[in-house]
Design a protein around this motif. Sequence first.
Motif, PDB file in Angstrom:
ATOM      1  N   TYR A   4       0.831  -1.131   0.053  1.00 18.26           N
ATOM      2  CA  TYR A   4       0.002   0.165  -0.027  1.00 18.26           C
ATOM      3  C   TYR A   4       0.655   1.360  -0.082  1.00 18.26           C
ATOM      4  CZ  TYR A   4      -3.812  -3.222   1.000  1.00 18.26           C
ATOM      5  OH  TYR A   4      -4.942  -3.992   1.143  1.00 18.26           O
ATOM      6  N   PHE A   5       0.378   2.336  -0.651  1.00 17.00           N
ATOM      7  CA  PHE A   5       0.972   3.609  -0.577  1.00 17.00           C
ATOM      8  C   PHE A   5       0.039   4.672   0.278  1.00 17.00           C
ATOM      9  CE2 PHE A   5       3.372   1.614  -3.693  1.00 17.00           C
ATOM     10  CZ  PHE A   5       4.498   2.223  -3.848  1.00 17.00           C
ATOM     11  N   GLU A   6       0.766   5.438   1.009  1.00 16.50           N
ATOM     12  CA  GLU A   6       0.037   6.606   1.541  1.00 16.50           C
ATOM     13  C   GLU A   6       0.443   8.110   1.018  1.00 16.50           C
ATOM     14  OE1 GLU A   6      -0.940   7.492   6.148  1.00 16.50           O
ATOM     15  OE2 GLU A   6       1.316   7.064   5.611  1.00 16.50           O
ATOM     16  N   ASP A   7      -0.460   8.646   0.921  1.00 15.77           N
ATOM     17  CA  ASP A   7      -0.075  10.156   0.380  1.00 15.77           C
ATOM     18  C   ASP A   7       0.539  11.092   1.644  1.00 15.77           C
ATOM     19  OD1 ASP A   7      -1.302   9.828  -2.194  1.00 15.77           O
ATOM     20  OD2 ASP A   7      -3.057  10.556  -1.745  1.00 15.77           O
ATOM     21  N   ILE A   8       1.471  11.982   0.995  1.00  8.74           N
ATOM     22  CA  ILE A   8       2.199  12.452   2.242  1.00  8.74           C
ATOM     23  C   ILE A   8       1.475  14.106   1.963  1.00  8.74           C
ATOM     24  CG2 ILE A   8       4.375  13.669   2.882  1.00  8.74           C
ATOM     25  CD1 ILE A   8       5.568  11.230   1.653  1.00  8.74           C
ATOM     26  N   TYR A   9       1.253  14.744   3.033  1.00 10.90           N
ATOM     27  CA  TYR A   9       0.794  16.046   3.066  1.00 10.90           C
ATOM     28  C   TYR A   9       1.624  17.057   3.801  1.00 10.90           C
ATOM     29  CZ  TYR A   9      -3.329  14.416   0.719  1.00 10.90           C
ATOM     30  OH  TYR A   9      -4.427  13.989  -0.083  1.00 10.90           O
ATOM     31  N   GLU A  10       1.654  18.175   3.592  1.00  8.37           N
ATOM     32  CA  GLU A  10       2.162  19.029   4.379  1.00  8.37           C
ATOM     33  C   GLU A  10       1.574  20.338   4.351  1.00  8.37           C
ATOM     34  OE1 GLU A  10       6.937  18.830   3.492  1.00  8.37           O
ATOM     35  OE2 GLU A  10       6.067  20.691   2.616  1.00  8.37           O
ATOM     36  N   ASP A  11       1.401  21.299   5.376  1.00  6.43           N
ATOM     37  CA  ASP A  11       0.770  22.135   5.717  1.00  6.43           C
ATOM     38  C   ASP A  11       1.376  23.399   5.185  1.00  6.43           C
ATOM     39  OD1 ASP A  11      -1.386  20.845   7.007  1.00  6.43           O
ATOM     40  OD2 ASP A  11      -0.621  21.474   9.203  1.00  6.43           O
ATOM     41  N   ARG A  12       0.664  24.233   4.387  1.00  6.83           N
ATOM     42  CA  ARG A  12       1.311  25.363   3.858  1.00  6.83           C
ATOM     43  C   ARG A  12       0.394  26.584   4.173  1.00  6.83           C
ATOM     44  NH1 ARG A  12       3.465  23.506  -1.347  1.00  6.83           N
ATOM     45  NH2 ARG A  12       5.079  22.047  -0.764  1.00  6.83           N
ATOM     46  N   PRO A  13       1.200  27.915   4.574  1.00  7.43           N
ATOM     47  CA  PRO A  13       0.377  29.023   4.985  1.00  7.43           C
ATOM     48  C   PRO A  13      -0.333  29.212   3.667  1.00  7.43           C
ATOM     49  CG  PRO A  13       2.713  29.429   4.940  1.00  7.43           C
ATOM     50  CD  PRO A  13       2.671  27.926   4.582  1.00  7.43           C
ATOM     51  N   VAL A  14      -1.550  29.876   4.047  1.00  8.85           N
ATOM     52  CA  VAL A  14      -2.270  30.442   2.906  1.00  8.85           C
ATOM     53  C   VAL A  14      -2.407  32.283   3.189  1.00  8.85           C
ATOM     54  CG1 VAL A  14      -4.530  30.824   1.822  1.00  8.85           C
ATOM     55  CG2 VAL A  14      -3.810  28.605   2.540  1.00  8.85           C
TER      56      VAL A  14
END
Length: 349
Positions: free
Chosen positions: A222-232
Amino acid sequence: MAIREGAWDCPACGRKRNRGPEKHCAGCGTARAADVRFYLPDDAPEVTDPAALERARRGPDWRCNFCGADNRADYTHCTGCGASSDGTPRRPVIEYRDTPQEKPPKKTPKKKRHGCLKVGCLGILLTFLALLFLGGAEEVTLTADRFAWERTAHIEARVTVTEEAWEDEVPSGAQVLERRQEQRALNPVPIGTETKTRKVTERVQVGTEQVKVGVRDLGNGYFEDIYEDRPVYETVEREESYEAPVYSAVPTFDTKIRYEIDRWQPRREIRLGDAGRPGRWLELDLARDERVSKIEALYTVFFTDPEGKSYRWETRDEEAWRGIREGGRYRVKAYTGSGKVTKILGAAD
Ligand SMILES: [Zn+2]
Ligand SMILES: [Zn+2]
């Protein structure tokens, strides 16, 4: 955190895209090798089945040291031979980060300068052609036979005039006739402040957004998406109040003077001219209140060529004009069409 099902290719039969969690090739039944490389197909759907999600999150599979069987993370003993999982290395968890798409380098268009250059070249070419057709000055040998001169004397007279000026600008030698007060300027004088408003813009962070930056190979198919928080950020406009100075125009007064003064002013011109070359110039007949401010002179030499055609040379240089010998032969630059001599090159004899 979306989980997706990966895939692997079978090196034994060449079958592509076996399902990630499957331990045996759907084509030939060969077991997943120790060095199997999982990959995530572009169109892999998100896993929603709770059991599959559970399995995906358990962690990477392990491979039995004794029989080589692949085992799920939550199994403590090998499904092939019953050996313990103690001390058995897990498959690696690998992160793949999306590389930001590199923008193709912008081609900076070369400035077109040919247009201007062409115009420049054309201008030079036209000038050259014009010179060719009209004919430039030629070198010819001529005989000097006559002379003439013309002089204009500009005469000034001393006259008394009436002028006005501020007291600090009156010239010396002035005879004061009258003094009076007059408004000289309007000066801005600060008298206080007033409250004004203006609009200012600011960039403010209004929150964060989750951005997918890559995928993580979970080591179990299985694979998992990697997310990052970016300021808006957002640009917001707000009103700001400030104190602006207020000015009043205050007149300032000064002393204006009316005065008489003697000044030289142009009065008349005396024009004199004659043939030949005089030994000394005529005395100008001036009144007592007059003076010469400037003399403009034009000196002429008339030449003839061997065929009798006449030429003329005009100059403001008295010395050069007096240096030409009557009856002497000279090499000159001249326009043969108009008979205009442009330059004396030297004596020909
Ligand atoms: Zn196979
Ligand atoms: Zn085993």
